[in-house]
Design a protein around this motif. Structure first.
Motif: not given
Ligand code: HPA
Ligand SMILES: O=P(O)(O)O[C@H]1O[C@H](CO)[C@@H](O)[C@H]1O
Length: 282
Positions: A117-121, A201-204, A218-222, A243-248, A256-258, A261-263
């Motif tokens: 999976n792709a996930a945020g760190s 939606n991404f995390e608050t 790491a967090v993802g939706m799958s 890991i595709t992005n840092k979670v803010r 960037v958490n979109n 952009s990271y793809f």
């Molecule tokens: O930051 C994230 N949050 C949730 N799912 C994700 N999948 C990739 N990056 C993220």
């Protein structure tokens, strides 16, 4: 919740029979390609591929970066099947539908499932471009009853109350760590805990802080529902998060958490330190 929905053993069997009659491959390993990771399937030799829309009973992928194709082929002499595109709860699929392929694979004779999976760190040491070997997961939807195993239990697949401790095979995890060392990439690879949230939606910032405090790396939706169903029916499971992005976690840091952009940064160009630092710094 879709608690009234049921998929009979015959329906899984029908899809398995259809696939077995349309390919000569007899896969023992199934790989689910995460967002943007569909190119993993391109490495298979002697391919037979099927659009999901042509496979009886298969759901359809609706997300960018998920081609919607099942690819059979050989990887280092082993027969494999690869999902180029998975199904997510947030697409509107029931959890039974999102995990439908897993039981089909089991009926086809698959023994090992590799989930990616792709996930945020959320962990300080995990940066965009790193790989996290999943050692355990927190299944947030599952904890509140959004679990594909809810409803009547099909004993032909597994028990009513399956254990989930140790669902990510320790032997496979150690093997991959060892391989990473041999390949000289161990600085990019580490073990961690994956959490599934419902999305889309991404995390608050408050949610990100909560996940961090809970020990999520790491967090993802799958992934979690697939692993639960695979473990229930006795498949050996190995999981990787790219890991595709840092979670803010703080409002003053612009990260960037979109999705798009990271793809483009991570998958359609080579990953350089410069690109990774762009992602981290906005
Ligand atoms: O930051 C994230 N949050 C949730 N799912 C994700 N999948 C990739 N990056 C993220
Ligand atoms: O888990 P995969 O399918 O890799 O996809 C991840 O990437 C998407 C977010 O951009 C979400 O679907 C998240 O779960």
């Amino acid at each position: 919740m879709h608690s009234k929905e049921q998929i009979s053993h015959d329906e899984y069997q029908k899809t398995s029979d259809w696939l077995m009659s349309h390919t000569k491959h007899r896969p023992i390993v199934a790989i689910i390609c995460g967002s943007g990771l569909g190119m993993l399937a391109d490495t298979l030799k002697c391919q037979d591929s099927f659009d999901y829309s042509d496979i009886p009973g298969f759901p359809q992928s609706t997300v960018q970066g998920h081609a919607g194709r099942l690819v059979f082929g050989e990887l280092k002499g082993k027969s494999c099947v690869c999902m180029q595109g998975r199904f997510h709860m947030y697409e509107g699929h029931s959890l039974l539908k999102t995990t439908f392929p897993i039981r089909v694979f089991k009926l086809m004779g698959v023994e090992t499932l590799i989930v990616t999976n792709a996930a945020g760190s959320l962990a300080d040491g995990l940066r965009p471009g790193d790989i996290m070997i999943i050692k355990d997961h927190i299944n947030f939807p599952g904890l509140v009853g959004l679990n594909p195993l809810c409803g009547p239990n099909d004993e032909k697949f597994g028990p009513r109350f399956p254990a989930m401790s140790g669902c990510y095979d320790k032997g496979l995890r150690s093997l991959v760590m060892e391989l990473a060392k041999q390949m000289g990439v161990s600085s990019l690879v580490q073990e961690g805990v994956y959490a599934m949230v419902g999305g889309p939606n991404f995390e608050t910032i408050a949610e990100a802080k909560l996940l961090h405090r809970l020990g999520v790396d790491a967090v993802g939706m799958s992934t979690a529902p697939e692993v639960v169903v695979a473990t229930h029916c006795g498949l050996r499971v190995f999981g990787l998060s790219l890991i595709t992005n840092k979670v803010r976690q703080q409002s003053q840091i612009l990260i960037v958490n979109n999705h798009n952009s990271y793809f483009s940064a991570l998958f359609h160009k080579s990953v350089t330190n410069k690109e990774c630092s762009n992602l981290r710094n906005g």
